[in-house]
Design an enzyme around this catalytic site. Structure first.
Site, PDB file in Angstrom:
ATOM      1  N   ARG A 156       0.805  -1.216   0.000  1.00 35.40           N
ATOM      2  CA  ARG A 156       0.000   0.000   0.000  1.00 35.40           C
ATOM      3  C   ARG A 156       0.847   1.279   0.000  1.00 35.40           C
ATOM      4  NH1 ARG A 156      -2.911  -2.942   4.055  1.00 35.40           N
ATOM      5  NH2 ARG A 156      -5.048  -3.476   3.467  1.00 35.40           N
ATOM      6  N   ILE A 157       1.821   1.329   0.922  1.00 32.84           N
ATOM      7  CA  ILE A 157       2.623   2.557   1.057  1.00 32.84           C
ATOM      8  C   ILE A 157       3.487   2.764  -0.186  1.00 32.84           C
ATOM      9  CG2 ILE A 157       4.384   3.744   2.419  1.00 32.84           C
ATOM     10  CD1 ILE A 157       3.333   2.161   4.870  1.00 32.84           C
ATOM     11  N   ARG A 237      11.753  -0.830   7.906  1.00 33.36           N
ATOM     12  CA  ARG A 237      12.322  -1.261   9.179  1.00 33.36           C
ATOM     13  C   ARG A 237      13.832  -1.264   9.059  1.00 33.36           C
ATOM     14  NH1 ARG A 237       8.131  -0.247  11.045  1.00 33.36           N
ATOM     15  NH2 ARG A 237       6.738  -1.502  12.358  1.00 33.36           N
ATOM     16  N   GLU A 266      16.309   0.800  17.976  1.00 29.79           N
ATOM     17  CA  GLU A 266      15.771   2.133  18.263  1.00 29.79           C
ATOM     18  C   GLU A 266      15.470   2.266  19.750  1.00 29.79           C
ATOM     19  OE1 GLU A 266      12.351   2.611  15.739  1.00 29.79           O
ATOM     20  OE2 GLU A 266      13.526   2.515  13.893  1.00 29.79           O
ATOM     21  N   HIS A 285      11.820   7.814  13.486  1.00 25.04           N
ATOM     22  CA  HIS A 285      10.690   6.930  13.193  1.00 25.04           C
ATOM     23  C   HIS A 285       9.359   7.700  13.241  1.00 25.04           C
ATOM     24  CE1 HIS A 285       9.578   2.401  13.238  1.00 25.04           C
ATOM     25  NE2 HIS A 285       8.666   3.089  12.580  1.00 25.04           N
TER      26      HIS A 285
END
Length: 319
Positions: A156-157, A237, A266, A285
């Site tokens: 989708r992205i 990621r 992170e 992020h």
């Protein structure tokens, strides 16, 4: 008796109010991650868990959970959750796809533009008093319009990023686990293998889910295939890119620049090597970080919790 829900982070009051309409709510009411020992203690007697990608939802946690029926994560990725273990125990897992697509695509394309045109570097140049005159080759960057964009992934992205790229008349090639002929004709793009994509792209954009199968998919060998003028963008990621190899490539000018919204571990400290290179834009992020989108994500989590705890199917089930 209302079901009990534990929330692992401070949330807007409107979200908590919705949760309280159908459940008893306990919250780690801080902007920092809930300590592991607190999470293991709190999960013992709850029916639902509202969590973020910062929590490890693993076998140990499930062994502490006596009544848990649903883990609802405020994220698209779920590599922090042992989905197989949850499934064995009859625990539903949900995520928040869809609602953050456009916002994350905006951020991804912003990184493309900012790295290509050296915007952060130019802003610092001005603020540090280095701008003394106009010069023909001062702070020159890379063109975006008409350049070749290589998309790793076509979910989708990624599709939303491609829509934006079409407005810049970019030549689009992509690599994905499965070919998508209908999208090729729709967006005038070409499917290719990973090696060809890396060799031909001016911009390499990583937008695939993380799994052990794609750990360090982009490593030293892959980076060496890229053009000296190419730019790597990662808003997926951190573990998909070998950050040590990327650091050395950027430092040695093997590739032009990188734009990173994610890291393997992170958060990163201020002395993390990648943060100290001028040809890297690093973000904490924030891919989905618009107020509207984060509220949509939180409300989707609430909806999934309510549905599962009242015997209905969740809107966005992982298992």
């Amino acid at each position: 008796m209302k079901p009990k829900i534990y929330v692992t982070r401070k949330l807007p009051e409107s979200v908590i109010t919705k949760l309280k309409t159908f459940s008893e709510v306990s919250i780690w009411n801080e902007d920092t991650p809930v300590p592991r020992e607190v999470l293991l203690r709190e999960v013992k007697e709850v029916d639902g868990l509202f969590c973020l990608l910062t929590e490890d939802i693993d076998k140990e946690l499930f062994m502490h959970a006596n009544k848990l029926k649903v883990v609802a994560s405020m994220a698209v990725g779920f590599n922090n959750i042992d989905v197989n273990e949850a499934t064995k125990r009859g625990i539903r897992v949900t995520n928040t796809p869809g609602v953050l697509t456009e916002t994350t695509a905006d951020l991804t394309f912003a990184l493309i533009m900012a790295t290509a045109r050296r915007l952060v570097e130019a802003s610092d140049y001005l603020r540090e008093g280095k701008w003394k005159t106009w010069s023909p080759m001062q702070l020159t960057g890379q063109d975006i319009y008409g350049a070749t964009l290589g998309m790793i992934g076509m979910g989708r992205i990624a599709q939303a990023v491609v829509k934006r790229a079409r407005g810049f008349n970019m030549n689009i090639i992509y690599h994905n686990r499965s070919r998508k002929p209908e999208l090729e004709s729709k967006y005038e793009m070409e499917f290719t293998d990973l090696s060809t994509l890396l060799k031909e792209s001016d911009f390499v954009c990583v937008l695939i889910p993380y799994s052990l199968e794609v750990h360090h998919l982009i490593g030293e060998k892959e980076i060496e295939m890229m053009k000296n003028s190419s730019i790597l963008i990662n808003t997926a990621r951190g573990g998909i890119v070998d950050e040590v190899a990327l650091y050395h490539a950027l430092k040695n000018k093997q590739i032009w620049a990188a734009g990173l919204d994610v890291f393997e571990k992170e958060p990163v400290s201020v002395d993390y090597p990648l943060l100290n290179l001028p040809n890297v834009i690093t973000l904490p992020h924030i891919g989905s970080a618009s107020k509207g989108t984060r509220l949509k994500m939180a409300n989707l989590v609430v909806e999934n919790l309510q549905r599962v705890l009242t015997g209905e199917s969740p809107l966005t089930a992982v298992n």
